[in-house]
Design a protein around this motif. Sequence first.
Motif, mmCIF file in Angstrom:
data_model
loop_
_atom_site.group_PDB
_atom_site.id
_atom_site.type_symbol
_atom_site.label_atom_id
_atom_site.label_comp_id
_atom_site.label_asym_id
_atom_site.label_seq_id
_atom_site.Cartn_x
_atom_site.Cartn_y
_atom_site.Cartn_z
ATOM 1 N N ASN A 157 -5.105 9.362 32.610
ATOM 2 C CA ASN A 157 -5.140 9.640 31.175
ATOM 3 C C ASN A 157 -4.217 10.803 30.826
ATOM 4 O O ASN A 157 -3.456 10.734 29.869
ATOM 5 C CB ASN A 157 -6.576 9.926 30.728
ATOM 6 N N TRP A 158 -4.270 11.876 31.615
ATOM 7 C CA TRP A 158 -3.398 13.025 31.350
ATOM 8 C C TRP A 158 -1.932 12.663 31.557
ATOM 9 O O TRP A 158 -1.058 13.168 30.849
ATOM 10 C CB TRP A 158 -3.772 14.220 32.222
ATOM 11 N N GLY A 159 -1.661 11.780 32.521
ATOM 12 C CA GLY A 159 -0.283 11.305 32.703
ATOM 13 C C GLY A 159 0.220 10.567 31.473
ATOM 14 O O GLY A 159 1.360 10.766 31.033
ATOM 15 N N CYS A 160 -0.637 9.736 30.907
ATOM 16 C CA CYS A 160 -0.264 9.010 29.683
ATOM 17 C C CYS A 160 -0.081 9.957 28.508
ATOM 18 O O CYS A 160 0.804 9.754 27.675
ATOM 19 C CB CYS A 160 -1.307 7.950 29.355
ATOM 20 N N VAL A 161 -0.902 10.993 28.449
ATOM 21 C CA VAL A 161 -0.741 11.983 27.380
ATOM 22 C C VAL A 161 0.608 12.691 27.538
ATOM 23 O O VAL A 161 1.355 12.862 26.576
ATOM 24 C CB VAL A 161 -1.904 13.009 27.394
ATOM 25 N N GLY A 162 0.931 13.079 28.763
ATOM 26 C CA GLY A 162 2.174 13.810 28.995
ATOM 27 C C GLY A 162 3.422 12.963 28.828
ATOM 28 O O GLY A 162 4.418 13.422 28.277
ATOM 29 N N ILE A 163 3.377 11.724 29.288
ATOM 30 C CA ILE A 163 4.571 10.872 29.257
ATOM 31 C C ILE A 163 4.738 10.172 27.911
ATOM 32 O O ILE A 163 5.829 10.147 27.339
ATOM 33 C CB ILE A 163 4.502 9.832 30.400
ATOM 34 N N GLY A 203 2.404 10.484 25.136
ATOM 35 C CA GLY A 203 1.709 11.082 23.999
ATOM 36 C C GLY A 203 0.509 10.257 23.566
ATOM 37 O O GLY A 203 0.100 10.315 22.413
ATOM 38 N N ASP A 237 -3.446 9.338 24.316
ATOM 39 C CA ASP A 237 -4.724 9.642 24.973
ATOM 40 C C ASP A 237 -5.532 8.348 24.994
ATOM 41 O O ASP A 237 -6.099 7.928 23.975
ATOM 42 C CB ASP A 237 -5.460 10.738 24.207
#
Length: 74
Positions: A18-24, A26, A28
Amino acid sequence: MKAIDRIALVLAIIGGLNWGCVGIFGLDIVAALFGGSASGVSRLVYVLVCLSAIWCITLFFREDPVERTARGNA
């Protein structure tokens, strides 16, 4: 490996992805699935991921039974 260890690892992996998707991207995913980051279900998922990450810290300090057996036979 105990069931609680596996559950904690799965939740920690979900949190990491989930954090990877947020970082890459945007995005959540937890918030998108459960109605926003402030919804009760999303907050519950975030808390469970946090607790599982804390539980996974204990994995670093446990002795592997295979190593213990090998050391006992040496």
